[in-house]
Design a protein around this motif. Sequence first.
Motif, PDB file in Angstrom:
ATOM      1  N   SER A 265     127.587  17.701  86.424  1.00 26.16           N
ATOM      2  CA  SER A 265     126.213  17.537  86.895  1.00 26.16           C
ATOM      3  C   SER A 265     125.309  18.368  85.994  1.00 26.16           C
ATOM      4  N   PHE A 266     124.247  17.724  85.499  1.00 25.17           N
ATOM      5  CA  PHE A 266     123.260  18.386  84.654  1.00 25.17           C
ATOM      6  C   PHE A 266     121.969  18.519  85.455  1.00 25.17           C
ATOM      7  N   ASP A 267     121.613  19.729  85.825  1.00 27.50           N
ATOM      8  CA  ASP A 267     120.394  20.009  86.569  1.00 27.50           C
ATOM      9  C   ASP A 267     119.255  20.137  85.556  1.00 27.50           C
ATOM     10  N   CYS A 268     118.231  19.289  85.669  1.00 30.51           N
ATOM     11  CA  CYS A 268     117.184  19.219  84.643  1.00 30.51           C
ATOM     12  C   CYS A 268     115.778  19.397  85.206  1.00 30.51           C
TER      13      CYS A 268
ATOM     14  N   VAL B 263     117.966  20.968  80.396  1.00 31.21           N
ATOM     15  CA  VAL B 263     119.072  21.305  81.284  1.00 31.21           C
ATOM     16  C   VAL B 263     118.972  22.786  81.648  1.00 31.21           C
ATOM     17  N   VAL B 264     118.862  23.049  82.963  1.00 32.52           N
ATOM     18  CA  VAL B 264     118.726  24.427  83.449  1.00 32.52           C
ATOM     19  C   VAL B 264     119.962  24.878  84.214  1.00 32.52           C
ATOM     20  N   GLY B 265     120.907  23.968  84.425  1.00 33.43           N
ATOM     21  CA  GLY B 265     122.145  24.308  85.113  1.00 33.43           C
ATOM     22  C   GLY B 265     123.174  23.212  84.912  1.00 33.43           C
ATOM     23  N   ILE B 266     124.443  23.603  84.915  1.00 33.95           N
ATOM     24  CA  ILE B 266     125.546  22.648  84.737  1.00 33.95           C
ATOM     25  C   ILE B 266     126.658  23.009  85.707  1.00 33.95           C
ATOM     26  N   ARG B 267     127.231  21.980  86.341  1.00 35.39           N
ATOM     27  CA  ARG B 267     128.438  22.119  87.151  1.00 35.39           C
ATOM     28  C   ARG B 267     129.479  21.188  86.556  1.00 35.39           C
ATOM     29  N   VAL B 268     130.699  21.667  86.322  1.00 39.67           N
ATOM     30  CA  VAL B 268     131.746  20.855  85.700  1.00 39.67           C
ATOM     31  C   VAL B 268     132.962  20.803  86.617  1.00 39.67           C
TER      32      VAL B 268
END
Length: 176
Positions: free
Chosen positions: A124-127, A145-150
């Motif tokens: 998930s790319f939080d933008c 992109v200000v946050g990433i969940r993998v």
Amino acid sequence: MDTPSAKEPSVSKTEFRNAMARVCAPVNVITTRGPAGRGGFTATAMCSVTDEPPMLLVCMNSMSAQCDLFLRNGRFCVNVLSHDHRDLAGHFAGRTSDMEARYAHARWEDMPSGNQALHDAMVSFDCVLADSRRVGTHHILIGEVVGIRVRPDGNALLYFDRDYVHVPTRIGSFGG
């Protein structure tokens, strides 16, 4: 090198769509939540733009009832789906117009920006919306992109030849 003139025959909409059907693409659910409300849609038109700063783009039909909502919220989350999300992709592709019903088919987690990320997305790319442009029938949404969940496992859901497909992931077996 000759430049094509505007008078030369162009590629038809049908011809272009048929050709694009032969391009394999990851399936994504794009979500937004903010002052204008909550929305979401399924898209394959997503790609990276730059890694410094990290940015990506998503294309959204300008005629979509949600387009203004995404622009007013100024943020979105790209959730890359796994093969077990095929039904979810269908719901967000418009199987139902009820947004709450779409969201009811999965677990969601809050991101720092206020967006919601699919709990078990591949990534998930939080933008935050950095720019948007209308080109033809679509808006191009460019997000920083200000946050990433993998997610560490799973197989990606892909779209090819107008159908969902998946390719098994073999982590750790590169070059072999």
